[in-house]
Write an enzyme that holds these catalytic residues in place. Structure first.
Site, PDB file in Angstrom:
ATOM      1  N   ASP A 127      50.760  33.576  27.594  1.00  0.00           N
ATOM      2  CA  ASP A 127      49.257  34.086  26.561  1.00  0.00           C
ATOM      3  C   ASP A 127      48.406  32.823  26.996  1.00  0.00           C
ATOM      4  O   ASP A 127      47.445  32.931  26.287  1.00  0.00           O
ATOM      5  CB  ASP A 127      49.857  34.053  25.295  1.00  0.00           C
ATOM      6  CG  ASP A 127      48.799  34.498  24.647  1.00  0.00           C
ATOM      7  OD1 ASP A 127      47.842  35.152  25.073  1.00  0.00           O
ATOM      8  OD2 ASP A 127      49.015  34.780  23.307  1.00  0.00           O
ATOM      9  N   ARG A 163      43.252  29.399  31.028  1.00  0.00           N
ATOM     10  CA  ARG A 163      43.262  28.342  31.945  1.00  0.00           C
ATOM     11  C   ARG A 163      43.697  28.580  33.168  1.00  0.00           C
ATOM     12  O   ARG A 163      43.246  27.719  34.063  1.00  0.00           O
ATOM     13  CB  ARG A 163      43.948  27.250  30.915  1.00  0.00           C
ATOM     14  CG  ARG A 163      45.543  27.425  30.766  1.00  0.00           C
ATOM     15  CD  ARG A 163      46.040  26.782  29.651  1.00  0.00           C
ATOM     16  NE  ARG A 163      45.703  27.106  28.355  1.00  0.00           N
ATOM     17  CZ  ARG A 163      45.816  26.450  27.201  1.00  0.00           C
ATOM     18  NH1 ARG A 163      46.763  25.436  27.339  1.00  0.00           N
ATOM     19  NH2 ARG A 163      45.656  27.003  26.113  1.00  0.00           N
ATOM     20  N   GLU A 210      46.670  32.159  29.511  1.00  0.00           N
ATOM     21  CA  GLU A 210      46.469  32.464  30.732  1.00  0.00           C
ATOM     22  C   GLU A 210      44.916  32.301  31.246  1.00  0.00           C
ATOM     23  O   GLU A 210      44.681  32.278  32.351  1.00  0.00           O
ATOM     24  CB  GLU A 210      46.596  34.249  30.812  1.00  0.00           C
ATOM     25  CG  GLU A 210      45.410  35.116  30.044  1.00  0.00           C
ATOM     26  CD  GLU A 210      44.954  34.990  28.938  1.00  0.00           C
ATOM     27  OE1 GLU A 210      45.886  34.410  28.092  1.00  0.00           O
ATOM     28  OE2 GLU A 210      44.096  35.069  28.156  1.00  0.00           O
ATOM     29  N   ASP A 227      44.081  40.852  26.934  1.00  0.00           N
ATOM     30  CA  ASP A 227      44.790  39.995  26.736  1.00  0.00           C
ATOM     31  C   ASP A 227      45.893  40.452  25.969  1.00  0.00           C
ATOM     32  O   ASP A 227      45.889  40.350  24.708  1.00  0.00           O
ATOM     33  CB  ASP A 227      44.080  38.577  26.441  1.00  0.00           C
ATOM     34  CG  ASP A 227      45.265  37.517  26.084  1.00  0.00           C
ATOM     35  OD1 ASP A 227      46.330  37.712  26.944  1.00  0.00           O
ATOM     36  OD2 ASP A 227      45.028  36.571  25.749  1.00  0.00           O
ATOM     37  N   LYS A 277      51.613  39.028  22.185  1.00  0.00           N
ATOM     38  CA  LYS A 277      50.946  38.571  21.195  1.00  0.00           C
ATOM     39  C   LYS A 277      51.357  39.832  20.107  1.00  0.00           C
ATOM     40  O   LYS A 277      51.885  40.928  20.370  1.00  0.00           O
ATOM     41  CB  LYS A 277      49.360  38.979  21.176  1.00  0.00           C
ATOM     42  CG  LYS A 277      48.669  37.911  21.851  1.00  0.00           C
ATOM     43  CD  LYS A 277      47.191  38.343  22.148  1.00  0.00           C
ATOM     44  CE  LYS A 277      46.508  37.289  22.909  1.00  0.00           C
ATOM     45  NZ  LYS A 277      46.518  35.982  22.271  1.00  0.00           N
ATOM     46  N   LYS A 283      35.533  33.164  31.868  1.00  0.00           N
ATOM     47  CA  LYS A 283      36.903  33.904  31.684  1.00  0.00           C
ATOM     48  C   LYS A 283      36.632  35.323  31.737  1.00  0.00           C
ATOM     49  O   LYS A 283      35.920  35.673  30.850  1.00  0.00           O
ATOM     50  CB  LYS A 283      37.452  33.176  30.361  1.00  0.00           C
ATOM     51  CG  LYS A 283      38.991  33.998  30.006  1.00  0.00           C
ATOM     52  CD  LYS A 283      39.599  33.465  29.076  1.00  0.00           C
ATOM     53  CE  LYS A 283      40.885  34.041  28.757  1.00  0.00           C
ATOM     54  NZ  LYS A 283      41.404  33.720  27.380  1.00  0.00           N
ATOM     55  N   ASP A 325      38.108  39.293  25.428  1.00  0.00           N
ATOM     56  CA  ASP A 325      38.626  37.948  26.130  1.00  0.00           C
ATOM     57  C   ASP A 325      37.914  37.844  27.505  1.00  0.00           C
ATOM     58  O   ASP A 325      38.111  36.965  28.121  1.00  0.00           O
ATOM     59  CB  ASP A 325      40.085  38.182  26.318  1.00  0.00           C
ATOM     60  CG  ASP A 325      40.724  36.895  26.058  1.00  0.00           C
ATOM     61  OD1 ASP A 325      40.084  35.904  25.446  1.00  0.00           O
ATOM     62  OD2 ASP A 325      41.865  36.557  26.724  1.00  0.00           O
TER      63      ASP A 325
END
Ligand code: BES
Ligand code: MN
Ligand code: ZN
Length: 492
Positions: free
Chosen positions: A342, A346, A344, A265, A272, A260, A283
Site C-alpha cells: 500500500d 513512493r 505504492e 489504490d 485497504k 503520482k 489517488d
C-alpha cells in the site's frame, strides 16, 4: 461560460445580478455604495441591522426594482486590511454558485477599490474563481440536481487599467480551466479513469495547448530499468502508462513537475479496508495536477522549459501482484524491499524522479496523495511541503502564497532516512506509522540525486468531504495553481 471585462460604472450594469463586495465593520463603499444608492439604501439598511456582517463569503441577496441590474448580491470579504487577491477567487466562485443555483444566467462582478492598483492580479483571481465556481461533480447523473446556471460573467474592474485587466482575464481564465481539468480527471471513477484514459486525457490537453507528449508503455519502462514503477503495475489487468509532457520555451534550465498517477489504490496485497476505499479513485490527483499545470503553462506561453512526468498505474491485488517481502530495483539501481504494497506511491515516484534527473532537470517538484499520515498531521487545511533545498522551498512558498493554496514545510532530517533502511535491500518502502510524511519523503530523496527538489503531500487537500460556498465537495484542483505560480516565478 462567457467571461469578459466592462469598464462601465457598476450601477449601469444591465445584468441578472450585480455582485458587490462588503467588508466587516464597514458601511458599503465603492461599487457596493453605488448599488446601495440605486436601491435607496436597502443594502446599508441590511448592514446596519446586522443581517450581514461582511464576513468572508457570507452572502446577502436583494432584489432591485427599476434598475438595469435585477438583483444585488453582496458577498463578504472580511477585514479590508487583510484582503488578499486569492480571496477574490472565492468571492467570485461564491457569487457564481449562489446565483447559478437560483437560475441566474448573467452576472456582473464588481471589484473592491483596492483592485484598481493591481488589476491584473485581482481580475485574474476573479476570472479563475468564476470559472472554477462552475465546476460540478454530477458528471454521471441523468438529471443533475444542482446546476450552476451562470452562462455569462462580466468583470467590472472599475478604475483598473485596461491592458492589465485584459491580461488578468486571460491568465485567470486559463487557470480556472486548468483547475477544472484537474478536478474532472480526479473525480472520474477508476473504471473510466484508467492509466490508458489518463494518458488519452493528457494527449488531448497536450494537443490543445501545443505541448509535446510521449506516452510510454510497460516495455519501455522495463528497458529503462523502472522495476519499482512496474512492481506496482504488475498486479493490474490495466496496462500502466508513463506520461511525459514537455514545454520548451526557455533557456534550458528545466523544471520537472512529477505527479503520482495511481488511478485506483486498493492497497494491493496489503489491501485497504473497505470503508472509504472508493476515495482512492483520486489517488491520481497529483498526476492530474501536473497534466493541468502543463496545459496552463503552455497556454500562458511561459518562457521556461518544463517537463511534466506522470507515472500512471492501478495498485491491485492479484496472482501477479507484488508480495510483501519482494525486492525490486529502481532505475538508479537501488534495491527496495517492499514491506507494504500500500506504500505504492513512493515506488512509482522513485522511477519518475530518476527519470526527471535523466532528462537533466535543474529543479523538481513532485505532488502526490502520498500518506494518510499527512492527513493526521495537517488535516484538510494545508498540504505538506518537504524539500532538500531551502532557497527553492522559499521560492515555492513565496509564489504559492498568492494562489490561496496553502503549504507547510516539514523538516527532512537525515535521521528519517535511517528508518528506511532494509536488512536485505538498500531501502524498504515502509517504516511504520511514526512521522509517515517524512519517512516517505526520505525514501523519495534517495531518488532525487542532488537536484533541488520539493515534495508536496496533498493527501488531505486534493479532495474535500465538505462543500464550501465556492466549491462542491470533491476535488480541489490542488496543486495546479501553485505549480503554475512557480513556473511564472521561474520565468521572470
Ligand atoms: N494513497 C494512499 C494515501 C492516502 C490516504 C491518500 C488517504 C489520500 C487519503 C497511499 O498510497 C497509502 O496507502 N499510504 C499508506 C502508506 C503506509 C502503508 C506506509 C498510508 O498512508 O497508510
Ligand atoms: Mn496506497
Ligand atoms: Zn496511494
Amino acid at each position: 461560460m462567457q467571461i469578459r471585462i466592462a469598464h462601465d460604472a457598476p450601477e449601469g450594469a444591465r445584468t441578472g445580478a450585480l455582485v458587490v463586495p462588503l467588508f466587516t465593520n464597514e458601511a458599503p463603499s465603492g461599487a457596493a455604495a453605488a448599488a446601495d444608492a440605486a436601491v435607496k439604501g436597502a443594502l446599508s439598511d441590511a448592514v446596519r441591522s446586522g443581517e450581514t456582517k461582511g464576513k468572508p463569503f457570507e452572502t446577502l441577496l436583494i432584489h432591485a426594482k427599476d434598475q438595469p441590474f435585477r438583483r444585488i448580491l453582496a458577498v463578504g470579504l472580511g477585514d479590508r486590511t487583510k484582503l488578499e487577491s486569492s480571496a477574490l477567487a472565492r468571492y467570485a466562485g461564491t457569487a457564481v454558485r449562489v446565483l447559478g443555483r437560483k437560475g441566474v444566467s448573467e452576472i456582473a462582478i464588481a471589484l473592491p477599490e483596492e483592485a484598481a492598483q493591481s488589476a491584473e492580479r485581482y481580475v485574474s483571481a476573479v476570472a479563475e474563481g468564476a470559472i472554477s465556481g462552475t465546476f460540478e461533480t454530477t458528471l454521471y447523473q441523468s438529471e443533475p440536481e444542482q446546476r450552476v446556471a451562470v452562462e455569462s460573467v462580466t468583470i467590472l474592474p472599475g478604475d483598473g487599467e485596461r491592458d492589465a485587466s485584459e491580461r488578468g482575464l486571460r491568465r485567470g481564465s486559463i487557470l480556472g480551466e486548468a483547475v477544472n481539468l484537474a478536478r474532472r480527471l480526479a473525480v472520474t471513477p477508476g473504471n473510466d479513469m484508467t492509466p490508458t484514459m489518463l494518458a488519452q486525457e493528457a494527449t488531448k490537453a497536450a494537443k490543445d495547448a501545443g505541448l509535446a507528449i510521449e506516452v510510454h508503455d510497460a516495455e519501455w519502462a522495463r528497458a529503462r530499468g523502472m522495476g519499482s514503477f512496474l512492481s506496482v503495475a504488475q498486479g493490474s489487468a490495466q496496462p500502466p502508462k508513463f506520461i511525459v509532457m514537455s514545454h520548451e520555451k526557455g533557456k534550458g534550465e528545466r523544471l520537472a513537475l512529477v505527479g503520482k498517477g495511481i488511478t485506483f489504490d486498493t492497497g494491493g496485497i496489503s489491501i485497504k479496508p473497505a470503508a472509504n476505499m472508493e476515495d482512492m479513485k483520486y489517488d491520481m490527483s497529483g498526476g492530474a495536477g501536473v497534466i493541468a499545470a502543463m496545459w496552463a503553462i503552455a497556454k500562458l506561453g511561459l518562457p521556461i522549459d518544463v517537463v511534466g512526468i506522470v507515472p500512471a498505474t492501478e495498485n491491485m491485488p492479484g496472482g501477479r501482484a507484488t508480495k510483501p517481502g519482494d525486492v525490486v530495483r529502481a532505475m538508479n539501481g537501488k534495491s527496495i524491499e517492499i514491506i507494504n504494497t500500500d506504500a505504492e506511491g513512493r515506488l512509482i515516484l522513485a522511477d519518475a524522479l530518476c527519470y526527471a534527473n535523466e532528462l537533466g532537470a535543474k529543479r523538481i517538484v513532485d505532488a502526490a496523495t502520498l500518506t494518510g499520515a499527512c492527513v493526521v498531521a495537517l488535516g484538510h487545511i494545508v498540504s505538506a511541503l518537504v524539500s532538500n533545498d531551502d532557497a527553492f522551498a522559499e521560492l515555492f512558498l513565496d509564489s504559492a502564497r498568492a494562489t490561496g493554496e496553502r503549504y507547510w514545510r516539514m523538516p527532512l532530517y537525515d535521521e528519517y532516512a535511517t528508518q528506511m533502511k532494509s536488512d536485505i535491500a538498500d531501502l524498504k518502502n515502509s517504516a511504520g506509522r511514526d512521522a509517515g510524511v517524512l519517512t516517505a519523503a526520505a525514501f523519495l530523496r534517495s531518488f532525487t540525486g542532488e537536484t533541488p527538489w520539493i515534495h508536496l503531500d496533498i493527501a488531505g487537500t486534493a479532495y474535500l468531504d465538505t462543500a464550501s460556498s465556492w466549491a462542491p465537495r470533491g476535488p480541489t484542483g490542488i496543486p495546479v495553481r501553485a505549480m503554475v505560480a512557480l513556473a511564472e516565478a521561474l520565468s521572470s
